[in-house]
Motif scaffolding. Structure first.
Motif, PDB file in Angstrom:
ATOM      1  N   VAL A   5       0.849  -1.194   0.000  1.00  0.00           N
ATOM      2  CA  VAL A   5       0.000   0.000   0.000  1.00  0.00           C
ATOM      3  C   VAL A   5       0.877   1.232   0.000  1.00  0.00           C
ATOM      4  CG1 VAL A   5      -1.930  -1.100   1.220  1.00  0.00           C
ATOM      5  CG2 VAL A   5      -0.129   0.058   2.524  1.00  0.00           C
ATOM      6  N   GLN A   6       0.240   2.370  -0.262  1.00  0.00           N
ATOM      7  CA  GLN A   6       0.853   3.671  -0.041  1.00  0.00           C
ATOM      8  C   GLN A   6      -0.169   4.573   0.643  1.00  0.00           C
ATOM      9  OE1 GLN A   6       2.865   4.415  -4.100  1.00  0.00           O
ATOM     10  NE2 GLN A   6       4.093   5.587  -2.653  1.00  0.00           N
ATOM     11  N   TYR A   7       0.355   5.578   1.346  1.00  0.00           N
ATOM     12  CA  TYR A   7      -0.537   6.513   2.032  1.00  0.00           C
ATOM     13  C   TYR A   7      -1.345   7.299   1.008  1.00  0.00           C
ATOM     14  CZ  TYR A   7       2.677   5.455   5.848  1.00  0.00           C
ATOM     15  OH  TYR A   7       3.448   4.811   6.782  1.00  0.00           O
ATOM     16  N   ASP A   8      -2.583   7.581   1.341  1.00  0.00           N
ATOM     17  CA  ASP A   8      -3.465   8.360   0.474  1.00  0.00           C
ATOM     18  C   ASP A   8      -3.101   9.844   0.595  1.00  0.00           C
ATOM     19  OD1 ASP A   8      -5.502   9.536  -0.911  1.00  0.00           O
ATOM     20  OD2 ASP A   8      -7.126   8.751   0.332  1.00  0.00           O
ATOM     21  N   PRO A   9      -2.656  10.480  -0.482  1.00  0.00           N
ATOM     22  CA  PRO A   9      -2.274  11.894  -0.384  1.00  0.00           C
ATOM     23  C   PRO A   9      -3.444  12.804  -0.030  1.00  0.00           C
ATOM     24  CG  PRO A   9      -2.345  11.197  -2.673  1.00  0.00           C
ATOM     25  CD  PRO A   9      -2.496   9.963  -1.852  1.00  0.00           C
ATOM     26  N   ALA A  10      -4.669  12.339  -0.283  1.00  0.00           N
ATOM     27  CA  ALA A  10      -5.831  13.160   0.027  1.00  0.00           C
ATOM     28  C   ALA A  10      -6.283  12.993   1.476  1.00  0.00           C
ATOM     29  CB  ALA A  10      -6.988  12.804  -0.913  1.00  0.00           C
ATOM     30  N   ASP A  11      -5.833  11.923   2.141  1.00  0.00           N
ATOM     31  CA  ASP A  11      -6.215  11.677   3.525  1.00  0.00           C
ATOM     32  C   ASP A  11      -5.102  10.860   4.176  1.00  0.00           C
ATOM     33  OD1 ASP A  11      -7.230  10.966   5.963  1.00  0.00           O
ATOM     34  OD2 ASP A  11      -9.176  10.288   5.218  1.00  0.00           O
ATOM     35  N   PRO A  12      -4.261  11.474   4.978  1.00  0.00           N
ATOM     36  CA  PRO A  12      -3.101  10.775   5.541  1.00  0.00           C
ATOM     37  C   PRO A  12      -3.456   9.652   6.501  1.00  0.00           C
ATOM     38  CG  PRO A  12      -3.367  12.929   6.558  1.00  0.00           C
ATOM     39  CD  PRO A  12      -4.331  12.879   5.408  1.00  0.00           C
ATOM     40  N   ASN A  13      -4.733   9.515   6.869  1.00  0.00           N
ATOM     41  CA  ASN A  13      -5.154   8.430   7.749  1.00  0.00           C
ATOM     42  C   ASN A  13      -5.681   7.213   6.991  1.00  0.00           C
ATOM     43  OD1 ASN A  13      -4.625   9.749  10.275  1.00  0.00           O
ATOM     44  ND2 ASN A  13      -6.358  11.073   9.817  1.00  0.00           N
ATOM     45  N   ARG A  14      -5.507   7.209   5.670  1.00  0.00           N
ATOM     46  CA  ARG A  14      -5.956   6.081   4.846  1.00  0.00           C
ATOM     47  C   ARG A  14      -4.815   5.625   3.956  1.00  0.00           C
ATOM     48  NH1 ARG A  14      -8.704   6.345   8.316  1.00  0.00           N
ATOM     49  NH2 ARG A  14     -10.880   7.024   8.490  1.00  0.00           N
ATOM     50  N   VAL A  15      -4.900   4.368   3.511  1.00  0.00           N
ATOM     51  CA  VAL A  15      -3.908   3.848   2.578  1.00  0.00           C
ATOM     52  C   VAL A  15      -4.616   3.289   1.353  1.00  0.00           C
ATOM     53  CG1 VAL A  15      -2.159   3.349   4.324  1.00  0.00           C
ATOM     54  CG2 VAL A  15      -3.844   1.595   3.735  1.00  0.00           C
ATOM     55  N   LEU A  16      -3.868   3.214   0.242  1.00  0.00           N
ATOM     56  CA  LEU A  16      -4.388   2.753  -1.031  1.00  0.00           C
ATOM     57  C   LEU A  16      -3.580   1.553  -1.515  1.00  0.00           C
ATOM     58  CD1 LEU A  16      -4.554   6.292  -2.674  1.00  0.00           C
ATOM     59  CD2 LEU A  16      -6.441   5.080  -1.549  1.00  0.00           C
ATOM     60  N   VAL A  17      -4.257   0.600  -2.107  1.00  0.00           N
ATOM     61  CA  VAL A  17      -3.577  -0.611  -2.570  1.00  0.00           C
ATOM     62  C   VAL A  17      -2.660  -0.300  -3.746  1.00  0.00           C
ATOM     63  CG1 VAL A  17      -3.877  -2.961  -3.430  1.00  0.00           C
ATOM     64  CG2 VAL A  17      -5.619  -1.964  -1.929  1.00  0.00           C
ATOM     65  N   ARG A  18      -1.461  -0.833  -3.699  1.00  0.00           N
ATOM     66  CA  ARG A  18      -0.586  -0.796  -4.866  1.00  0.00           C
ATOM     67  C   ARG A  18      -0.903  -2.056  -5.673  1.00  0.00           C
ATOM     68  NH1 ARG A  18       5.369   1.462  -3.812  1.00  0.00           N
ATOM     69  NH2 ARG A  18       5.132   1.536  -6.087  1.00  0.00           N
ATOM     70  N   LYS A  19      -1.805  -1.914  -6.613  1.00  0.00           N
ATOM     71  CA  LYS A  19      -2.442  -3.078  -7.236  1.00  0.00           C
ATOM     72  C   LYS A  19      -1.469  -3.965  -7.992  1.00  0.00           C
ATOM     73  CE  LYS A  19      -6.948  -0.835  -7.523  1.00  0.00           C
ATOM     74  NZ  LYS A  19      -8.037  -0.351  -8.418  1.00  0.00           N
ATOM     75  N   ALA A  20      -0.549  -3.371  -8.742  1.00  0.00           N
ATOM     76  CA  ALA A  20       0.390  -4.188  -9.526  1.00  0.00           C
ATOM     77  C   ALA A  20       1.260  -5.045  -8.607  1.00  0.00           C
ATOM     78  CB  ALA A  20       1.258  -3.294 -10.407  1.00  0.00           C
ATOM     79  N   LYS A  21       1.728  -4.455  -7.516  1.00  0.00           N
ATOM     80  CA  LYS A  21       2.541  -5.205  -6.570  1.00  0.00           C
ATOM     81  C   LYS A  21       1.706  -6.242  -5.816  1.00  0.00           C
ATOM     82  CE  LYS A  21       6.355  -2.006  -5.755  1.00  0.00           C
ATOM     83  NZ  LYS A  21       7.397  -3.003  -6.040  1.00  0.00           N
ATOM     84  N   ALA A  22       0.495  -5.870  -5.456  1.00  0.00           N
ATOM     85  CA  ALA A  22      -0.377  -6.819  -4.758  1.00  0.00           C
ATOM     86  C   ALA A  22      -0.666  -8.034  -5.629  1.00  0.00           C
ATOM     87  CB  ALA A  22      -1.675  -6.138  -4.345  1.00  0.00           C
ATOM     88  N   ARG A  23      -0.808  -7.808  -6.937  1.00  0.00           N
ATOM     89  CA  ARG A  23      -1.084  -8.941  -7.834  1.00  0.00           C
ATOM     90  C   ARG A  23       0.059  -9.954  -7.822  1.00  0.00           C
ATOM     91  NH1 ARG A  23      -3.837  -5.143 -11.201  1.00  0.00           N
ATOM     92  NH2 ARG A  23      -1.899  -4.606 -12.299  1.00  0.00           N
TER      93      ARG A  23
END
Length: 373
Positions: free
Chosen positions: A324-342
């Protein structure tokens, strides 16, 4: 100080989320507290060694199970017949009764899940990979039907742990299978209060902290050094986030993973002949606080399953966090790094080791190595 351990004699002795961007979306919600669930695997392994037929009916009556297959129907990823197994291990926090006292948060009687781990047991059952899914990950939750037959519509840009709050075990399994494309063969859930009781029944768990940890929110104060943690201290350790790393949930996951290895090692040291009474207490606590899928919903099934995991020691467990990486729009959330997760999901589906490239460059939380078994 509250819940402070004394370091063993002669043994030596926060921040904010960072920026980042990847594929995904955002939403602002609030979440609080944590349960770790992966200790369940260690507890059930201890249960598997009892062989105590005379307590079968007592322990069997303790168990709770959920018919995941019936709730989810046929629209699921295919079963992979290669000798491996995928188990979704979940921590739940029903904010009522004992959990309300332990949680130190919203006593509204609601149920939450703040930590989930996919345990992949490789063919031969001699090694395993564990993938933690951060609770604060923003996802698209699929429509699902909870175990009581209630239908829940799909939702976009919601936190991962909202799946459990929405529809319990069945919706969580549906969400994980949608996220990964991998079928979950089994489901294990343990509650907040049960975690503390289990550690106390075990006689505590020995860990070494490489740095001082002080977090009044989780009531934890540990000097650098080696400690045998009580149940309350262990609970504080796996809940703390502000006292280590960058103050994020990702740092807390790193503490949890280190503690799981220590707990598994401690549980495997309990012998049938040396401590049958302790084994019974462990089995009684585990079966009272664990919820399983219906295939594991009896003591015999659980024991057979646990016996199949006995060859997996802490040294043969690989633990990672979903990239994951931190969500730049909300520092209290994270977003999946989909290519790496796959890369991770493909490796597990084909019963292969997780490649190092899958987690390289992903957000970590900065707490690795703070706790060692």
């Amino acid at each position: 100080m509250s819940a402070q351990s004394t370091p063993d004699p002669g043994i030596p002795e926060p921040g904010a989320y960072g920026p980042g961007r990847i594929e995904g979306r955002r939403r602002t919600t609030r979440g609080k507290a944590l349960r770790i669930a992966a200790w369940t695997a260690a507890g059930i392994v201890a249960l598997g060694g009892t062989g105590a037929g005379y307590v079968y009916f007592k322990l069997n009556g303790n168990l709770k199970s959920v018919d995941i297959d019936q709730a989810l129907g046929a629209d699921r990823p295919r079963k992979v017949d290669n000798g491996s197994e995928n188990i979704l291990v979940l921590g739940s926090d029903t904010r009522a009764g004992g959990n309300a006292k332990l949680g130190g948060g919203d006593d509204d009687g609601s149920s939450r899940s703040d930590t989930a781990m996919i345990v992949h047991v490789y063919q031969g059952h001699r090694k395993a990979s564990v993938v933690s899914i951060p609770r604060d990950t923003l996802i698209d939750r699929p429509s699902c039907t909870s175990a009581d037959g209630t239908e829940h519509p799909a939702a976009s840009d919601v936190m991962f742990n909202s799946a459990y709050a929405t529809g319990g075990a069945a919706c969580t399994v549906r969400t994980v299978e949608s996220l990964t494309g991998i079928r979950m063969d089994h489901y294990l859930e343990v509650d907040f209060a049960g975690f503390q009781r289990f550690v106390d029944d075990l006689g505590g768990v020995k860990v070494t902290t490489t740095k001082r940890i002080s977090d009044p929110n989780s009531h934890l104060h540990l000097a650098a050094g080696t400690h045998r943690l009580t149940g309350r201290e262990a609970l504080g350790l796996v809940r703390t986030r502000h006292g280590v790393g960058d103050g994020s949930d990702l740092g807390r996951i790193q503490l949890q993973q280190a503690f799981v290895k220590a707990l598994a090692d401690q549980a495997k040291q309990v012998g049938v002949l040396t401590s049958p009474q302790k084994l019974y207490r462990l089995a009684d606590t585990a079966t009272k606080t664990v919820t399983t899928d219906s295939d594991l919903g009896s003591v015999n099934s659980l024991m057979d399953f646990a016996n199949g995991l006995k060859g997996i020691g802490p040294a043969h467990m690989t633990m990672v966090t979903m990239p994951v990486q931190y969500d730049p729009a909300d520092p209290n959330r994270v977003l999946v790094r989909k290519a790496k997760a796959r890369l991770i999901w493909h490796a597990l589906e084909h019963d292969r080791p997780i490649p190092a490239s899958a987690t390289k460059g992903a957000a970590t939380g900065g707490a690795k190595g703070v706790v060692r078994s």
